[in-house]
Design a protein around this motif. Structure first.
Motif, short mmCIF file in Angstrom:
data_model
loop_
_atom_site.label_atom_id
_atom_site.label_comp_id
_atom_site.label_asym_id
_atom_site.label_seq_id
_atom_site.Cartn_x
_atom_site.Cartn_y
_atom_site.Cartn_z
N ARG A 35 86.21 -9.67 17.38
CA ARG A 35 85.95 -8.43 18.14
C ARG A 35 86.64 -7.24 17.49
O ARG A 35 86.13 -6.13 17.54
CB ARG A 35 86.39 -8.58 19.59
CG ARG A 35 85.40 -9.32 20.45
CD ARG A 35 85.69 -9.15 21.93
NE ARG A 35 86.99 -9.68 22.31
CZ ARG A 35 87.22 -10.94 22.69
NH1 ARG A 35 86.23 -11.80 22.74
NH2 ARG A 35 88.43 -11.33 23.02
N ARG A 69 76.93 -10.13 18.81
CA ARG A 69 75.97 -10.10 19.92
C ARG A 69 76.52 -9.31 21.10
O ARG A 69 75.79 -8.54 21.73
CB ARG A 69 75.63 -11.52 20.37
CG ARG A 69 74.74 -12.24 19.40
CD ARG A 69 74.47 -13.65 19.85
NE ARG A 69 73.69 -14.36 18.84
CZ ARG A 69 73.62 -15.66 18.76
NH1 ARG A 69 74.25 -16.43 19.64
NH2 ARG A 69 72.90 -16.23 17.82
N GLN A 70 77.79 -9.48 21.40
CA GLN A 70 78.40 -8.75 22.51
C GLN A 70 78.41 -7.25 22.22
O GLN A 70 78.17 -6.44 23.11
CB GLN A 70 79.81 -9.26 22.78
CG GLN A 70 79.83 -10.63 23.41
CD GLN A 70 81.23 -11.19 23.56
OE1 GLN A 70 82.18 -10.77 22.90
NE2 GLN A 70 81.36 -12.19 24.43
N GLN A 71 78.70 -6.90 20.98
CA GLN A 71 78.71 -5.49 20.59
C GLN A 71 77.32 -4.87 20.71
O GLN A 71 77.19 -3.74 21.18
CB GLN A 71 79.23 -5.36 19.17
CG GLN A 71 79.48 -3.93 18.74
CD GLN A 71 80.08 -3.84 17.35
OE1 GLN A 71 79.83 -4.70 16.51
NE2 GLN A 71 80.88 -2.83 17.13
N ARG A 73 74.96 -5.78 22.76
CA ARG A 73 74.63 -5.65 24.18
C ARG A 73 75.26 -4.38 24.78
O ARG A 73 74.70 -3.78 25.67
CB ARG A 73 75.11 -6.86 24.96
CG ARG A 73 74.21 -8.05 24.80
CD ARG A 73 74.63 -9.16 25.73
NE ARG A 73 74.21 -10.42 25.15
CZ ARG A 73 74.94 -11.51 25.10
NH1 ARG A 73 76.13 -11.53 25.62
NH2 ARG A 73 74.48 -12.60 24.54
N ARG A 74 76.45 -4.04 24.29
CA ARG A 74 77.15 -2.87 24.81
C ARG A 74 76.57 -1.56 24.28
O ARG A 74 76.79 -0.52 24.87
CB ARG A 74 78.63 -2.92 24.45
CG ARG A 74 79.37 -3.96 25.22
CD ARG A 74 80.86 -3.89 24.92
NE ARG A 74 81.41 -5.23 25.04
CZ ARG A 74 82.11 -5.85 24.11
NH1 ARG A 74 82.40 -5.25 22.99
NH2 ARG A 74 82.55 -7.06 24.30
#
Length: 75
Positions: A35, A69-71, A73-74
């Protein structure tokens, strides 16, 4: 060989390799480092492993894929 010994040993070796990686750099740590965008060299320095081992762990754990993937989505 014909007795399947090599396949059994390969399975054990693969499991030992995974466990060694987990003990050196936990999945939780790998995700946090991913992250932050830590390089293999930074991970290696922090955990006292080679950059090659650090890269293998970061890739095998899937931490960078998860962080990416999380980045997305944000965004």
């Amino acid at each position: 060989g014909p007795d399947g010994c090599r396949a059994v040993h390969k399975d054990v070796e693969d499991e030992a390799e995974w466990l060694a990686g987990e003990l050196l750099i936990t999945f939780t740590a790998a995700k946090a480092l991913a992250r932050r965008g830590a390089s293999d060299a930074e991970v290696a320095q922090r955990y006292g492993v080679s950059p090659r081992r650090a890269g293998m762990r970061m890739n095998a754990s899937g931490a960078r894929t998860i962080a990416s993937r999380q980045q997305r989505r944000r965004a």
